[in-house]
Design a protein around this motif. Structure first.
Motif, short mmCIF file in Angstrom:
data_model
loop_
_atom_site.label_atom_id
_atom_site.label_comp_id
_atom_site.label_asym_id
_atom_site.label_seq_id
_atom_site.Cartn_x
_atom_site.Cartn_y
_atom_site.Cartn_z
N HIS A 1 -48.87 -1.08 69.57
CA HIS A 1 -48.17 -0.32 70.60
C HIS A 1 -49.09 0.76 71.14
O HIS A 1 -50.03 1.19 70.47
CB HIS A 1 -46.89 0.30 70.05
CG HIS A 1 -47.10 1.24 68.91
ND1 HIS A 1 -47.46 2.58 69.07
CD2 HIS A 1 -47.02 1.05 67.56
CE1 HIS A 1 -47.57 3.16 67.90
NE2 HIS A 1 -47.32 2.26 66.96
N GLU A 2 -48.80 1.20 72.35
CA GLU A 2 -49.58 2.29 72.92
C GLU A 2 -49.29 3.59 72.16
O GLU A 2 -48.20 3.78 71.61
CB GLU A 2 -49.26 2.45 74.41
CG GLU A 2 -49.73 1.25 75.24
CD GLU A 2 -49.79 1.52 76.72
OE1 GLU A 2 -50.21 2.65 77.10
OE2 GLU A 2 -49.42 0.62 77.50
N ASP B 1 -48.81 7.68 71.46
CA ASP B 1 -48.21 8.82 72.14
C ASP B 1 -49.06 10.07 71.92
O ASP B 1 -50.09 10.02 71.22
CB ASP B 1 -46.75 9.04 71.70
CG ASP B 1 -46.62 9.31 70.21
OD1 ASP B 1 -47.55 9.89 69.62
OD2 ASP B 1 -45.57 8.96 69.63
N MET C 1 -52.13 -6.05 71.42
CA MET C 1 -51.53 -5.66 72.70
C MET C 1 -52.26 -6.38 73.82
O MET C 1 -53.39 -6.84 73.63
CB MET C 1 -51.63 -4.15 72.92
CG MET C 1 -50.73 -3.31 72.06
SD MET C 1 -50.59 -1.61 72.70
CE MET C 1 -52.27 -1.03 72.60
N GLU D 1 -54.36 -4.86 79.32
CA GLU D 1 -54.08 -3.67 80.13
C GLU D 1 -53.64 -2.50 79.25
O GLU D 1 -54.12 -1.37 79.41
CB GLU D 1 -53.00 -3.98 81.17
CG GLU D 1 -52.75 -2.84 82.14
CD GLU D 1 -51.79 -3.22 83.25
OE1 GLU D 1 -51.36 -2.31 83.98
OE2 GLU D 1 -51.46 -4.42 83.37
N SER D 2 -52.73 -2.76 78.31
CA SER D 2 -52.27 -1.69 77.42
C SER D 2 -53.41 -1.18 76.55
O SER D 2 -53.57 0.03 76.35
CB SER D 2 -51.12 -2.20 76.55
OG SER D 2 -49.98 -2.49 77.32
N MET D 3 -54.21 -2.12 76.01
CA MET D 3 -55.29 -1.71 75.12
C MET D 3 -56.34 -0.92 75.88
O MET D 3 -56.93 0.04 75.35
CB MET D 3 -55.91 -2.93 74.46
CG MET D 3 -56.77 -2.60 73.24
SD MET D 3 -55.82 -1.85 71.88
CE MET D 3 -55.02 -3.30 71.19
N ARG E 1 -55.79 1.05 78.36
CA ARG E 1 -55.27 2.41 78.57
C ARG E 1 -55.51 3.27 77.34
O ARG E 1 -55.87 4.45 77.44
CB ARG E 1 -53.78 2.36 78.92
CG ARG E 1 -53.48 2.00 80.37
CD ARG E 1 -52.07 2.36 80.75
NE ARG E 1 -51.07 1.55 80.06
CZ ARG E 1 -50.56 0.42 80.55
NH1 ARG E 1 -50.96 -0.03 81.72
NH2 ARG E 1 -49.64 -0.24 79.86
N VAL E 2 -55.28 2.69 76.16
CA VAL E 2 -55.53 3.43 74.92
C VAL E 2 -57.00 3.78 74.80
O VAL E 2 -57.37 4.92 74.50
CB VAL E 2 -55.07 2.61 73.70
CG1 VAL E 2 -55.53 3.27 72.40
CG2 VAL E 2 -53.55 2.44 73.70
#
Length: 278
Positions: A185-186, A188, A211, A214-216, A218-219
Motif C-alpha cells: 500500500h502507499e 502515509d 503495488m 504508478e503507486s510504487m 509515487r512512493v
C-alpha cells in the motif's frame, strides 16, 4: 555524659553517611539515534534531503564505500566498510560466500523468508511480530544501525494484516539505505516521518504483486532517494516502472550485479540504476 557521647556519635555517623561519595552507577549505553530521521526533520523544505545534510554530519561520515550486490528476487547483499554483511528479504535460496552477519525477512510469500536460516547468521530480523506486537528492531551491528518501519500486507479474502511487513533501514558510512520489502500500500505521512531521509532505496517493480507501477513510483518519488535500485521484477518489463519517472531522473542499466557507493559519490541527479539480474 553518656547521652552527650551518643549524640556526638550519631552526628558523626550521619555526617559520614551524608558526605561519603556514592558508588558509581553502571552507565547504560545511550540508545542509537537515527541520523536519517534527524537530518530529514532539520531540512523539511529540501527537495533532495540527501544533499542537505549539515556539515557536521558530513564531516563525521566515513569515506568508506558500501557495496550492494543484487542476489535475486528481493535479496541484496549489503557489505559495509566495517565488515558487516546484510542480506535483505533473505529466503536461504541465494547463497553468499560466507553467512551474512544479519538477515532481514518479510513474510508476504515464502520467497522472502525462511524459518530455517543458517545457524551461523548472528542476527535474524523478522519484519513481522512474533509475539502479536509489531516488529520493532533498533540495534547496532558493527558499523551499522538497523531499524524498521512496519506496514500492512494483504491477507486472505482481500483483507489486510496490520504490520505484517517491514521497511528496513540501514544507516552506515553516512548513508541511509532503505528496503521496501513486500510493500502492499502507499505510505502515509506517519510512515514518511518514521523513515526520514533516504539516500538509497530498494523498490519492488513487479507491477501488481506488491503495488502497481504508478503507486510504487509515487512512493519512490516521495522518498526522494538519490539512488533507486529496482528489485522483485516479475512479469512486466522494467520499462513500465522507468516510464513513470520524468526527466528529473536518470536511468541506467548496470553491466554487473553490484554497485559501490559512498556519501561522496552519490549521484547529483536522482538515478534509477538497474543492476544485472533484475
Amino acid at each position: 555524659m553518656l547521652l552527650r557521647y551518643l549524640a556526638y556519635t550519631l552526628a558523626v555517623i550521619w555526617l559520614i553517611h551524608t558526605l561519603w561519595p556514592e558508588p558509581a552507577r553502571a552507565q547504560q549505553s545511550p540508545a542509537p539515534v537515527s541520523q536519517c530521521q534527524a537530518i530529514a526533520e532539520a531540512t523539511p523544505a529540501a527537495t533532495f534531503v540527501s544533499f542537505a545534510a549539515p556539515q557536521a554530519t558530513l564531516a563525521a561520515a566515513t569515506d568508506g564505500e558500501v557495496t550492494i550486490t543484487y542476489l535475486g528476487h528481493s535479496t541484496f547483499l549489503i557489505e559495509t566498510p566495517g565488515g558487516t554483511s546484510i542480506a535483505t528479504d533473505y529466503n536461504g535460496w541465494f547463497r553468499t560466500a560466507a553467512p551474512p552477519t544479519v538477515v532481514t525477512m518479510n513474510k508476504a510469500h515464502s520467497t522472502h523468508y525462511t524459518l530455517t536460516p543458517d545457524p551461523a547468521i548472528r542476527h535474524v530480523l523478522h519484519g513481522w511480530g512474533d509475539d502479536g506486537e509489531p516488529a520493532d528492531h533498533d540495534l547496532v551491528v558493527g558499523d551499522t544501525y538497523i531499524r524498521n518501519v512496519t506496514t500492512d500486507i494483504r491477507s486472505g479474502f482481500e483483507g489486510m494484516e496490520p504490520n505484517g511487513n517491514s521497511i528496513f533501514i540501514f544507516e552506515v558510512a553516512g548513508l541511509c539505505i532503505g528496503h521496501l520489502g513486500h510493500l502492499h500500500h502507499e505510505l502515509d505521512d506517519s510512515h514518511y516521518r518514521q523513515i526520514g531521509r533516504l539516500d538509497i532505496l530498494m523498490v519492488p517493480v513487479d507491477g501488481g504483486l506488491t503495488m502497481g507501477a504508478e503507486s510504487m513510483s509515487r512512493v519512490a518519488s516521495r522518498l526522494r532517494a538519490a539512488l533507486i535500485l529496482p528489485m522483485h521484477r516479475r512479469g512486466p518489463p522494467i520499462n513500465d516502472f522507468l516510464d513513470m519517472f520524468g526527466d528529473d531522473y536518470d536511468k541506467s542499466f548496470a553491466a554487473g550485479p553490484s554497485v559501490k557507493i559512498s556519501l561522496r559519490t552519490l549521484p547529483s541527479k536522482p538515478l534509477i540504476y538497474v543492476l544485472q539480474g533484475v
